[in-house]
Scaffold this motif. Structure first.
Motif, PDB file in Angstrom:
ATOM      1  N   UNK A   6      -2.873  -1.334 -80.907  1.00 38.93           N
ATOM      2  CA  UNK A   6      -3.170   0.034 -81.327  1.00 38.93           C
ATOM      3  C   UNK A   6      -4.264   0.663 -80.496  1.00 38.93           C
ATOM      4  N   UNK A   7      -5.194  -0.124 -79.981  1.00 41.24           N
ATOM      5  CA  UNK A   7      -6.198   0.476 -79.090  1.00 41.24           C
ATOM      6  C   UNK A   7      -5.583   0.856 -77.749  1.00 41.24           C
ATOM      7  N   UNK A   8      -4.643   0.054 -77.275  1.00 38.98           N
ATOM      8  CA  UNK A   8      -3.955   0.371 -76.024  1.00 38.98           C
ATOM      9  C   UNK A   8      -3.114   1.631 -76.182  1.00 38.98           C
ATOM     10  N   UNK A   9      -2.377   1.728 -77.272  1.00 31.01           N
ATOM     11  CA  UNK A   9      -1.562   2.925 -77.520  1.00 31.01           C
ATOM     12  C   UNK A   9      -2.434   4.168 -77.641  1.00 31.01           C
ATOM     13  N   UNK A  10      -3.576   4.040 -78.288  1.00 35.16           N
ATOM     14  CA  UNK A  10      -4.478   5.173 -78.435  1.00 35.16           C
ATOM     15  C   UNK A  10      -4.995   5.621 -77.070  1.00 35.16           C
ATOM     16  N   UNK A  11      -5.308   4.666 -76.225  1.00 35.65           N
ATOM     17  CA  UNK A  11      -5.785   4.994 -74.879  1.00 35.65           C
ATOM     18  C   UNK A  11      -4.699   5.677 -74.056  1.00 35.65           C
ATOM     19  N   UNK A  12      -3.478   5.198 -74.165  1.00 38.10           N
ATOM     20  CA  UNK A  12      -2.369   5.801 -73.419  1.00 38.10           C
ATOM     21  C   UNK A  12      -2.007   7.180 -73.974  1.00 38.10           C
ATOM     22  N   UNK A  13      -2.130   7.365 -75.283  1.00 43.49           N
ATOM     23  CA  UNK A  13      -1.813   8.659 -75.889  1.00 43.49           C
ATOM     24  C   UNK A  13      -2.771   9.740 -75.409  1.00 43.49           C
ATOM     25  N   UNK A  14      -4.018   9.362 -75.114  1.00 42.50           N
ATOM     26  CA  UNK A  14      -5.001  10.337 -74.618  1.00 42.50           C
ATOM     27  C   UNK A  14      -4.530  11.005 -73.333  1.00 42.50           C
ATOM     28  N   UNK A  49       3.686  15.668 -74.387  1.00 41.64           N
ATOM     29  CA  UNK A  49       5.076  15.795 -74.822  1.00 41.64           C
ATOM     30  C   UNK A  49       5.591  14.588 -75.580  1.00 41.64           C
ATOM     31  N   UNK A  50       6.796  14.164 -75.200  1.00 40.05           N
ATOM     32  CA  UNK A  50       7.454  13.048 -75.867  1.00 40.05           C
ATOM     33  C   UNK A  50       6.683  11.757 -75.679  1.00 40.05           C
ATOM     34  N   UNK A  51       6.122  11.551 -74.495  1.00 40.32           N
ATOM     35  CA  UNK A  51       5.350  10.334 -74.243  1.00 40.32           C
ATOM     36  C   UNK A  51       4.159  10.254 -75.191  1.00 40.32           C
ATOM     37  N   UNK A 103       3.960  11.558 -78.210  1.00 37.49           N
ATOM     38  CA  UNK A 103       4.480  11.244 -79.549  1.00 37.49           C
ATOM     39  C   UNK A 103       4.833   9.761 -79.668  1.00 37.49           C
ATOM     40  N   UNK A 104       5.412   9.192 -78.619  1.00 33.99           N
ATOM     41  CA  UNK A 104       5.784   7.773 -78.652  1.00 33.99           C
ATOM     42  C   UNK A 104       4.552   6.868 -78.670  1.00 33.99           C
ATOM     43  N   UNK A 105       3.541   7.184 -77.856  1.00 31.76           N
ATOM     44  CA  UNK A 105       2.305   6.392 -77.869  1.00 31.76           C
ATOM     45  C   UNK A 105       1.606   6.517 -79.214  1.00 31.76           C
ATOM     46  N   UNK A 106       1.628   7.696 -79.794  1.00 28.60           N
ATOM     47  CA  UNK A 106       1.005   7.894 -81.095  1.00 28.60           C
ATOM     48  C   UNK A 106       1.768   7.128 -82.182  1.00 28.60           C
TER      49      UNK A 106
END
Length: 87
Positions: A16-24, A28-30, A32-35
């Motif tokens: 979840x920390x990796x996804x949060x970093x990538x979501x920053x 667009x769709x990317x 939403x997917x990272x979130x």
């Protein structure tokens, strides 16, 4: 079994920390997917932590969970996000 669940919970914390970093950085769709990955990983991490605490003491479980998460997040940051490996 509780120790395995606890270690797995720590790995999902890294997720979840990796996804949060990538979501920053995403849009667009990317984004939403990272979130979505963040919320799924966080939910699984918390659930597995809860399951582990049914057997293990909370103070021990929390310390191991945060330790696995912190160490794993630091390693991911160094290896994949080119973060500095210095104090």
């Amino acid at each position: 079994m509780a120790w395995f669940l606890l270690f797995l919970a720590g790995l999902f914390e890294v997720g979840f920390t990796t996804c949060l970093s990538k979501a920053k950085e995403a849009t667009g769709t990317a984004y939403a997917l990272w979130l979505a990955g963040f919320f799924v990983s966080m939910s699984l991490s918390m659930y597995l932590l809860y399951r582990a605490t049914l057997t293990l003491p909370m103070d021990t479980a929390y310390a191991v969970w945060t330790g696995v998460g912190a160490a794993g997040t630091a390693i991911i940051g160094i290896l994949f996000f080119k973060e500095p490996a210095q104090l």
